[in-house]
Design an enzyme around this catalytic site. Structure first.
Site, PDB file in Angstrom:
ATOM      1  N   GLU A 195       7.808   1.124   4.906  1.00 21.62           N
ATOM      2  CA  GLU A 195       7.309   0.095   5.795  1.00 21.62           C
ATOM      3  C   GLU A 195       7.537  -1.255   5.108  1.00 21.62           C
ATOM      4  OE1 GLU A 195       3.010   0.200   6.336  1.00 21.62           O
ATOM      5  OE2 GLU A 195       3.142  -0.946   8.195  1.00 21.62           O
ATOM      6  N   HIS A 254       4.019   7.103   3.692  1.00 26.72           N
ATOM      7  CA  HIS A 254       4.955   5.986   3.500  1.00 26.72           C
ATOM      8  C   HIS A 254       4.485   5.053   2.395  1.00 26.72           C
ATOM      9  CE1 HIS A 254       2.158   4.184   6.560  1.00 26.72           C
ATOM     10  NE2 HIS A 254       2.353   3.078   5.877  1.00 26.72           N
ATOM     11  N   HIS A 289       0.826  -1.208   0.000  1.00 29.51           N
ATOM     12  CA  HIS A 289       0.000   0.000   0.000  1.00 29.51           C
ATOM     13  C   HIS A 289       0.856   1.254   0.000  1.00 29.51           C
ATOM     14  CE1 HIS A 289       0.586  -0.809   4.366  1.00 29.51           C
ATOM     15  NE2 HIS A 289       0.653   0.513   4.473  1.00 29.51           N
TER      16      HIS A 289
HETATM   17 CO    CO Z   1       1.285   1.288   6.275  1.00 29.79          CO
END
Ligand code: CO
Length: 134
Positions: A130, A79, A7
């Site tokens: 991440e 992120h 994502h």
């Molecule tokens: Co995230």
């Protein structure tokens, strides 16, 4: 080592307005808002064919994204999340490769109930990364 893009997270100052923008202007499939109290965010998932976008809005006084919004009042990309097969292996490899793991350095349980860790944006072209165990 990294796999699929899981994502992209975007912090938004107005979750309803951002949801409407993705749903109505861009014509995307959006979820209902989801309160993630333990992560200090309310999130709306935008489902795309090949990945998803997470609209994040601060929840509570100690939200990790509140300061981001102070610095970027109109919102912005927060992120990107890449999938890895084994989070511990990924952590060790990142440290060997000279990248800094944020926080205690140990994986934590992320917003999707899976182990994650974050890498220092200064080590990755100014982008917070991440890593999530798929
Ligand atoms: Co995230």
């Amino acid at each position: 080592m990294i796999g699929r893009l899981n994502h992209i997270a975007i912090v938004v100052p107005d979750l309803d307005a951002a949801t409407a923008l993705y749903r109505d202007t861009l014509g995307a499939q959006v979820s209902e808002p989801l309160r993630l109290d333990e992560h200090g965010v309310t999130t709306v998932f935008v489902d795309l064919a090949n990945t998803r976008i997470e609209l994040l809005h601060p929840l509570g006084a100690n939200s990790p994204v509140a300061r981001f919004l102070e610095k970027h009042p109109t919102g912005g990309m927060h992120h990107v999340c890449y999938e890895v097969e084994d989070i511990s292996e990924a952590k060790n490899q990142m440290i060997l490769n000279g990248a800094r793991v944020l926080g205690s350095g140990e994986p934590t349980i992320g917003a999707h109930g899976k182990p994650v860790l974050f890498l220092h944006p200064a080590d990755f072209c100014g982008t917070l990364i991440e890593l999530e165990q798929a």
